[in-house]
Design an enzyme around this catalytic site. Structure first.
Site, PDB file in Angstrom:
ATOM      1  CB  THR A 224      -0.921   0.030   1.235  1.00 46.83           C
ATOM      2  OG1 THR A 224      -0.117  -0.156   2.400  1.00 46.83           O
ATOM      3  CG2 THR A 224      -1.981  -1.041   1.170  1.00 46.83           C
ATOM      4  CE  LYS A 227      -1.532  -1.009   5.870  1.00 48.90           C
ATOM      5  NZ  LYS A 227      -1.841  -1.458   4.494  1.00 48.90           N
ATOM      6  NE  ARG A 233      -7.060   5.243   3.283  1.00 50.87           N
ATOM      7  CZ  ARG A 233      -6.630   4.501   4.307  1.00 50.87           C
ATOM      8  NH1 ARG A 233      -6.741   3.181   4.262  1.00 50.87           N
ATOM      9  NH2 ARG A 233      -6.124   5.054   5.383  1.00 50.87           N
TER      10      ARG A 233
END
Ligand code: DSN
Length: 417
Positions: A224, A227, A233
């Site tokens: 991803t 994080k 996102r």
């Protein structure tokens, strides 16, 4: 900042305003969360959201793509540089979609995948029975050793020899130790399996070169971008050149339609920031903060799963404190501290209750919190859990937490009126 939104939709505006206040006033310890830089969020809110661009740069199904082509090329080039990868696909909308595309690229329904058990720290998209991965493929799960609570590579090798998986998946969402990718590669080679590493949690650490780079060992690496990597996102896939076409086809048209060009632009901005030397310093601080946090919790007699951490997160086994993960997360939320309940290895409780909580330091490190601040957070946590049934004391702790966290201002650039 939100003038137009306020005019067009006051209801949603008010919820966003409340969420901004929540983020400012709560201590964020969810290991998978972070605060994206304002430039990244600004990029998400650009006219690039209007553009359809199915396909890839210079090979689109729509006209008018020259500028979004530029942006996707920048994102791909930067992320390849960041991780030393041969090929990058920056279109996956999420980490799960990235995993899905890799599996679609190299597996047929019914093929065997060897992946980490969710109960020991794995992820939904690594084979949960209700997820596409668990429904389409024959999942064989490996866990951790009961004594060390760390990966048991001999056991993984035995499982691989017994089940002959076509794909071995390494990576987890609640594993505090460094994963030995070299050993995974050897096991994969022994049984002729592909190796996929899902580095979503620790991608920032890899970029900072304080965690081994899975691109040196695996055919496929997914992540991803929001994080530890601290972008918008979203998801991404890195692979070797010879798999580039297969992976690109599996993303589009295999599992997705139009890419989100505004998010791809924001990924480019995030990758640009991650290439700067300050980013590596930030990642080092995440890990030193996390080690200090785990040690301080341990001093207060909380048992830390596997005895500590090498990364951005750790797991607390709450059984000796006679409180469940579910109850602890609720109590901490009452005092403005956000964590998630988490299964601990060999947890006697079901996932909705769980015996542990997961704590991560990416977000508090972004806010500038260091060791002294962490000591105060540990005191707040311990005081709240010890007085969990006393609403008066919990209210007092909440007031102290709000006072404390305001010493570390967040998003000053965003005016909410
Ligand atoms: N759900 C995320 C986490 O919290 O770890 C992973 O996708």
């Amino acid at each position: 900042m939100f003038e137009e939104l306020k005019k067009d939709d006051n209801l949603v505006y008010k919820s966003i305003k409340r969420e901004l206040k929540r983020q400012r006033e709560q201590i964020e310890l969810i290991a998978s969360e972070n605060f994206a830089p304002v430039s990244v969020m600004q990029t998400c809110a650009t006219p690039l959201t209007n553009k359809y661009a199915e396909g890839y740069p210079k090979a689109r199904w729509y006209g008018g793509c020259s500028y979004v082509d530029e942006v996707e090329d920048i994102a791909r080039d930067r992320v390849k540089k960041l991780f030393g990868a041969e090929h990058a696909n920056v279109q996956p909308h999420s980490g799960t979609q990235a995993n899905m595309a890799v599996m679609m690229a190299v597996l047929k329904p019914g093929d065997t995948v060897l992946s980490m058990d969710l109960a020991c720290g794995g992820h939904l998209s690594h084979g949960h029975p209700l997820n596409f991965s668990g429904k389409f493929y024959n999942i064989v799960a490996y866990g951790v050793n009961k004594d060390t609570e760390c990966l048991d590579y001999d056991e993984i090798e035995e499982l691989a020899i017994e089940h002959k998986p076509k794909l071995i998946l390494a990576g987890a969402s609640a594993y505090p130790r460094i994963i030995d990718f070299r050993r995974f590669r050897e096991i994969a080679d022994k049984v002729g399996a592909y190796l996929l590493v899902d580095m979503a949690h620790f991608a920032g650490l890899v970029a900072a070169k304080i965690y081994p780079n899975p691109c040196d060992y695996a055919e496929f690496v997914t992540s991803t971008t929001h994080k530890t990597l601290r972008g918008p996102r979203g998801g991404l896939i890195l692979c070797r050149k010879d798999f580039a076409r297969k992976i690109d086809t599996a993303v589009f048209p295999g599992t997705q339609g139009g890419p989100f060009m505004h998010i791809i632009a924001a990924k480019a901005v995030g990758f640009g920031l991650a290439l700067k030397p300050e980013f590596a310093q930030y990642q080092k601080k995440i890990v030193s903060n996390c080690k200090h946090f785990a040690a301080s919790m341990s001093e207060k007699k909380y048992r830390i799963v596997s005895g500590g951490t090498d990364t951005h997160l750790f797991l607390v086994d709450l059984r000796s404190k006679d409180i469940t993960g579910k109850k602890a997360a609720l109590v901490l939320e009452e005092v403005n501290i956000t964590v998630n309940k988490n299964l601990i290895p060999f947890d006697p409780k079901p996932p909705v209750v769980a015996s542990g909580i997961r704590i991560g330091t990416p977000a508090i490190t972004t806010r500038g919190i260091e060791k002294d601040g962490i000591n105060r957070i540990v005191d707040f946590i311990d005081e709240a859990l010890s007085n969990r049934d006393d609403p008066g004391i919990l209210r007092e702790i909440k007031t102290k937490v709000i006072g404390f966290i305001q010493e570390y201002p967040l998003y000053l650039e965003i005016k909410d009126d």
